[in-house]
Design a protein around this motif. Structure first.
Motif, PDB file in Angstrom:
ATOM      1  N   THR A  55       0.842  -1.195   0.000  1.00 60.99           N
ATOM      2  CA  THR A  55       0.000   0.000   0.000  1.00 60.99           C
ATOM      3  C   THR A  55       0.876   1.244   0.000  1.00 60.99           C
ATOM      4  OG1 THR A  55      -1.748  -1.153   1.215  1.00 60.99           O
ATOM      5  CG2 THR A  55      -1.781   1.249   1.300  1.00 60.99           C
ATOM      6  N   HIS A  56       0.501   2.223  -0.837  1.00 64.41           N
ATOM      7  CA  HIS A  56       1.192   3.514  -0.911  1.00 64.41           C
ATOM      8  C   HIS A  56       0.246   4.586  -0.373  1.00 64.41           C
ATOM      9  CE1 HIS A  56       4.287   1.680  -3.407  1.00 64.41           C
ATOM     10  NE2 HIS A  56       3.304   1.109  -4.071  1.00 64.41           N
ATOM     11  N   ILE A 103      -7.152  13.684   7.162  1.00 66.11           N
ATOM     12  CA  ILE A 103      -7.253  12.224   7.127  1.00 66.11           C
ATOM     13  C   ILE A 103      -6.835  11.572   8.434  1.00 66.11           C
ATOM     14  CG2 ILE A 103      -6.984  12.115   4.622  1.00 66.11           C
ATOM     15  CD1 ILE A 103      -4.066  11.149   5.188  1.00 66.11           C
ATOM     16  N   GLY A 104      -6.265  12.360   9.357  1.00 64.60           N
ATOM     17  CA  GLY A 104      -5.847  11.794  10.631  1.00 64.60           C
ATOM     18  C   GLY A 104      -4.918  12.714  11.378  1.00 64.60           C
ATOM     19  N   ARG A 105      -4.172  12.109  12.331  1.00 66.11           N
ATOM     20  CA  ARG A 105      -3.246  12.863  13.180  1.00 66.11           C
ATOM     21  C   ARG A 105      -1.909  12.135  13.231  1.00 66.11           C
ATOM     22  NH1 ARG A 105      -5.339  17.751  14.247  1.00 66.11           N
ATOM     23  NH2 ARG A 105      -3.849  17.968  15.955  1.00 66.11           N
ATOM     24  N   SER A 114     -10.839   4.130   3.956  1.00 72.95           N
ATOM     25  CA  SER A 114     -10.663   2.698   4.213  1.00 72.95           C
ATOM     26  C   SER A 114      -9.617   2.426   5.298  1.00 72.95           C
ATOM     27  CB  SER A 114     -10.286   1.972   2.919  1.00 72.95           C
ATOM     28  OG  SER A 114      -9.106   2.520   2.369  1.00 72.95           O
ATOM     29  N   TYR A 115      -8.794   3.413   5.644  1.00 73.64           N
ATOM     30  CA  TYR A 115      -7.800   3.234   6.701  1.00 73.64           C
ATOM     31  C   TYR A 115      -8.309   3.747   8.049  1.00 73.64           C
ATOM     32  CZ  TYR A 115      -4.944   3.060   2.469  1.00 73.64           C
ATOM     33  OH  TYR A 115      -4.448   2.780   1.232  1.00 73.64           O
ATOM     34  N   GLY A 116      -9.521   4.294   8.105  1.00 76.08           N
ATOM     35  CA  GLY A 116     -10.080   4.854   9.332  1.00 76.08           C
ATOM     36  C   GLY A 116     -10.019   3.861  10.483  1.00 76.08           C
ATOM     37  N   PHE A 133      -3.564  -2.181   9.064  1.00 76.56           N
ATOM     38  CA  PHE A 133      -2.106  -2.268   8.959  1.00 76.56           C
ATOM     39  C   PHE A 133      -1.460  -3.173  10.004  1.00 76.56           C
ATOM     40  CE2 PHE A 133      -3.082   2.030   7.209  1.00 76.56           C
ATOM     41  CZ  PHE A 133      -2.818   1.713   5.889  1.00 76.56           C
ATOM     42  N   ARG A 134      -2.228  -4.072  10.605  1.00 76.15           N
ATOM     43  CA  ARG A 134      -1.658  -5.021  11.558  1.00 76.15           C
ATOM     44  C   ARG A 134      -0.560  -5.815  10.851  1.00 76.15           C
ATOM     45  NH1 ARG A 134      -6.246  -8.044  13.574  1.00 76.15           N
ATOM     46  NH2 ARG A 134      -6.695  -6.158  14.749  1.00 76.15           N
ATOM     47  N   PHE A 135       0.574  -5.988  11.492  1.00 84.90           N
ATOM     48  CA  PHE A 135       1.767  -6.674  10.961  1.00 84.90           C
ATOM     49  C   PHE A 135       2.455  -5.874   9.850  1.00 84.90           C
ATOM     50  CE2 PHE A 135      -0.827 -10.327  12.457  1.00 84.90           C
ATOM     51  CZ  PHE A 135       0.044 -10.800  13.424  1.00 84.90           C
ATOM     52  N   ALA A 136       2.194  -4.572   9.738  1.00 88.38           N
ATOM     53  CA  ALA A 136       2.789  -3.757   8.678  1.00 88.38           C
ATOM     54  C   ALA A 136       4.284  -3.551   8.893  1.00 88.38           C
ATOM     55  CB  ALA A 136       2.097  -2.400   8.591  1.00 88.38           C
ATOM     56  N   ARG A 137       4.971  -3.387   7.776  1.00 89.94           N
ATOM     57  CA  ARG A 137       6.369  -2.984   7.787  1.00 89.94           C
ATOM     58  C   ARG A 137       6.627  -2.249   6.484  1.00 89.94           C
ATOM     59  NH1 ARG A 137       5.619  -7.806   6.301  1.00 89.94           N
ATOM     60  NH2 ARG A 137       6.814  -8.870   4.694  1.00 89.94           N
ATOM     61  N   GLY A 138       7.533  -1.288   6.520  1.00 92.05           N
ATOM     62  CA  GLY A 138       7.806  -0.531   5.314  1.00 92.05           C
ATOM     63  C   GLY A 138       8.683   0.668   5.585  1.00 92.05           C
ATOM     64  N   PHE A 139       8.486   1.704   4.762  1.00 90.57           N
ATOM     65  CA  PHE A 139       9.311   2.896   4.901  1.00 90.57           C
ATOM     66  C   PHE A 139       8.504   4.134   4.540  1.00 90.57           C
ATOM     67  CE2 PHE A 139       9.696   1.453   0.579  1.00 90.57           C
ATOM     68  CZ  PHE A 139       9.714   2.604  -0.185  1.00 90.57           C
ATOM     69  N   ALA A 140       8.990   5.265   5.045  1.00 89.75           N
ATOM     70  CA  ALA A 140       8.374   6.558   4.762  1.00 89.75           C
ATOM     71  C   ALA A 140       9.457   7.479   4.210  1.00 89.75           C
ATOM     72  CB  ALA A 140       7.789   7.153   6.034  1.00 89.75           C
ATOM     73  N   ILE A 141       9.107   8.259   3.195  1.00 92.69           N
ATOM     74  CA  ILE A 141       9.998   9.276   2.645  1.00 92.69           C
ATOM     75  C   ILE A 141       9.392  10.638   2.986  1.00 92.69           C
ATOM     76  CG2 ILE A 141      11.062  10.263   0.579  1.00 92.69           C
ATOM     77  CD1 ILE A 141      12.083   7.455   1.201  1.00 92.69           C
TER      78      ILE A 141
END
Length: 186
Positions: free
Chosen positions: A43-44, A95-97, A124-126, A154-162
């Motif tokens: 997911t992006h 969309i959030g905090r 859908s991510y609410g 996003f349970r068990f999520a892993r990734g990166f943020a730019i």
């Protein structure tokens, strides 16, 4: 009963409870099946967050200050509860905090150690979160930070943020950061 017998007895009971799924059946949390864990999605997510540092209604505050003779504010600690928006304007759709703790962690440049929860409350991510942890050298563009987990979708999520600072419209009182996040999750 000896201590070793007591330990074996308790271990057997706990193993029996876990293997029968008592913990997951008694809660409202639905654990993913083995098949769901083996079929991951990529997911992006793109958004902006807004550090407001005004005296009235700030979203980022300093909670620990350091002596004036310490380089780069090393040791200063901040708490944040920043709005996340679809566009770079604070008036765009929320969309959030972004909620977390930031500490200035380098004697050699201006860099933060960040622990931030991205709390989504729209679409859908609410109700879901992502946890971001890592070093953020704020004077650079294209800063990469780890996504180390999440909840809900996003349970068990892993990734990166730019992260990229939006210097063209930021001010010292309203600092805007653009985020592009890529996560893998069931």
């Amino acid at each position: 009963m000896s201590l070793s017998h007591t330990f074996i007895f308790l271990f057997s009971i706990i193993t029996l409870i876990i293997s029968n799924g008592v913990f997951s059946q008694q809660s409202n949390i639905i654990l993913p099946s083995e098949q769901q864990r083996n079929t991951e999605k990529l997911t992006h997510i793109h958004f902006y967050y807004h550090d407001i540092r005004t005296k009235k209604n700030p979203t980022m505050i300093q909670i620990i200050d350091t002596p004036k003779n310490v380089a780069n504010g090393f040791g200063s600690v901040f708490m944040m509860d920043d709005a996340m928006t679809e566009g770079p304007e604070l008036s765009s759709k929320h969309i959030g905090r972004a909620q977390g703790l930031i500490g200035l962690s380098s004697l050699h440049d201006i860099a933060e150690c960040m622990l931030i929860n991205l709390v989504f409350d729209e679409g859908s991510y609410g109700g879901s979160t992502l946890s971001m942890l890592g070093r953020n050298p704020i004077s650079k563009q294209n800063r990469e930070t780890s996504i180390v987990g999440g909840t809900g979708v996003f349970r068990f999520a892993r990734g990166f943020a730019i992260a990229n600072s939006v210097n063209s419209i930021s001010t010292p009182q309203h600092y805007i950061v653009e985020y592009n996040i890529t996560v893998s999750h069931p």
